[in-house]
Design an enzyme around this catalytic site. Structure first.
Site, PDB file in Angstrom:
ATOM      1  CD  GLN A  41      30.221  12.373  43.191  1.00 38.85           C
ATOM      2  OE1 GLN A  41      30.560  14.011  43.920  1.00 38.85           O
ATOM      3  NE2 GLN A  41      30.761  11.881  42.691  1.00 38.85           N
ATOM      4  CG  ASP A  82      28.541  18.830  39.151  1.00 34.71           C
ATOM      5  OD1 ASP A  82      29.203  18.412  38.965  1.00 34.71           O
ATOM      6  OD2 ASP A  82      27.849  17.758  39.906  1.00 34.71           O
ATOM      7  CE  LYS A 141      33.715  16.378  42.161  1.00 38.00           C
ATOM      8  NZ  LYS A 141      32.442  15.401  42.039  1.00 38.00           N
TER       9      LYS A 141
END
Ligand code: NAD
Length: 296
Positions: free
Chosen positions: A96, A119, A52
Site C-alpha cells: 500500500q 497492482d 481489500k
C-alpha cells in the site's frame, strides 16, 4: 443521465469471481491468495487495505496482511517481499502506497516479482502494457475499463481526455484508452499540471469521455463538460467537515451536482471508481493465480 454505479458493476465482477472460487473449493483446490503490506497507520491507507482484505473474503480469496511500523527499514521490507515472492501459496503481492519518505517506492515496487505484481506497477508490466502485450493492468485504470465494459460505453473513435499523468492512474489510463482493445481505440489527450488552463478547458469541452485524476476536489465544473459526455471521476480527497461523523467527507475531482446536468453518464464519489479499483485488483489476483496476464 446514467449513474455509473460502482456498487453494481463491482458486484457483477465479484459474483463471477466467487463462482470461480466456489468451483475451485468444490474441486478441493486452493483459491487465489493476496498478500498485502501496510506500513505505518495512515488513515486512508488503513481504510483501503481493510476494504481489500474484506473483498478478498467476500469472493472466496485468501488474504494475509503484514503490518510494519512507520520506522521499518527498507531492507526489512524488501526481505518480506522476497519471502512472499518465493511463497507458492501467495499469488499476488500489494504494497500500500505511499510509503514513508526513507523508503524508496520504486525499489520496493521493483522487488515484487512481475508475475505477482497485481497492482501492475512493476516497470516490466508497465512496459508490456505500453506495447500491448499481456500484462497486469494497474488496478484503478483496470477498474475504469471494467466499468466501461459493464455499462456498454463505446470508446472506439471517441475523443477521450484524461486529466492527470501519474504512474498509477493517468498515464496507464491514457495508454489504455488509445490501445487496440474493446475499451480502447479512442483518440486521447492527456492533460497535466503544465497544461495551460485554457487549453485544458478547450480539451475537456471536446471530450466524449473525460477521466479526471488530479486530486483537487470539484476541479471539473459544468462549463468544462461537453453535453452528453461520459465522466469518470477517479479523485478521492478527504475534506474536513465538522458536521460529518468522521470529521471529514470524501470529495471527487468533479462537481457531481453540476456534472449530472450536462453529462450522459457520471461516476459518483464515493461509490464509483474506488469500488472498481478493488474489482480490478481481484481480477489481477485471479489472473496471477491462473498464471496468465491480462489479454487485450
Ligand atoms: P498524483 O498526485 O500522483 O497525480 C495528480 C496528477 O494531476 C498529476 O499528474 C498532475 O500533473 C495533475 N495535476 C495536478 N494539478 C493539476 C492541474 N491544476 N491541472 C491539470 N492537471 C493537474 O495523484 P494520483 O495518484 O494520480 O491520484 C489522483 C486522484 O485520484 C487522487 O485524488 C487520489 O486519491 C485518487 N485515486 C483514486 C483511486 C480510486 O480507486 N478511486 C485510486 C488512485 C488514486
Amino acid at each position: 443521465m446514467l449513474v455509473l454505479d460502482g456498487k453494481i458493476a463491482s458486484a457483477a465482477v465479484k459474483a463471477s469471481l466467487l463462482e470461480q472460487t466456489t468451483a475451485l473449493k468444490a474441486a478441493g483446490k486452493r483459491t487465489p491468495h493476496l498478500a498485502a503490506i501496510l506500513v505505518g497507520n495512515n488513515g486512508a491507507s488503513e481504510t483501503y487495505v481493510a476494504s481489500k482484505v474484506k473483498n478478498c473474503e467476500e469472493t472466496g480469496f485468501g488474504s494475509s496482511l503484514y503490518r510494519f511500523e512507520e520506522t521499518v527499514s527498507e531492507q526489512e521490507l524488501l526481505a518480506k517481499i522476497e519471502e512472499l515472492n518465493k511463497d507458492k501459496n501467495v499469488d499476488g503481492i500489494l504494497v500500500q502506497l505511499p510509503l514513508p519518505k526513507h523508503i524508496d517506492d520504486a525499489k520496493v515496487i521493483e522487488a515484487i516479482h512481475p508475475n505477482k505484481d497485481v497492482d501492475g506497477f512493476h516497470p516490466s508490466n508497465v512496459g508490456r502494457l505500453v506495447q500491448g502485450l499481456n500484462s497486469f493492468i494497474p488496478a484503478t485504470p483496470y477498474g475504469v475499463l471494467l466499468m466501461l465494459e459493464y455499462f456498454n460505453i463505446p470508446t472506439k473513435g471517441k475523443n477521450a481526455v484524461v486529466i492527470g499523468r501519474s504512474n498509477i492512474v493517468g498515464r496507464p489510463m491514457s495508454v489504455l484508452l488509445s490501445a487496440d482493445h474493446p475499451q480502447g481505440n479512442a483518440t486521447v489527450t492527456c492533460c497535466h499540471r503544465y497544461t495551460p488552463k485554457e487549453d485544458l478547458i478547450a480539451a475537456c469541452k471536446n471530450a466524449d469521455i473525460l477521466v479526471v485524476a488530479v486530486g483537487i476536489p470539484e476541479f471539473v465544473t459544468a462549463d468544462m463538460i461537453k453535453p452528453g459526455a461520459v465522466i469518470i471521476d477517479v479523485g478521492i480527497t478527504r475534506v474536513e467537515d465538522a458536521t460529518a461523523k468522521k470529521g471529514f467527507r470524501i470529495k471527487g475531482d468533479v462537481n457531481y451536482e453540476q456534472a449530472i446536468t450536462k453529462a450522459s453518464a457520471v461516476t459518483p464519489v464515493p461509490g464509483g471508481v474506488g469500488l472498481m479499483t478493488i474489482a480490478g485488483l481481484l481480477m489481477n489476483t485471479m489472473k496471477a493465480y491462473e498464471g496468465k496476464f491480462y489479454h487485450n
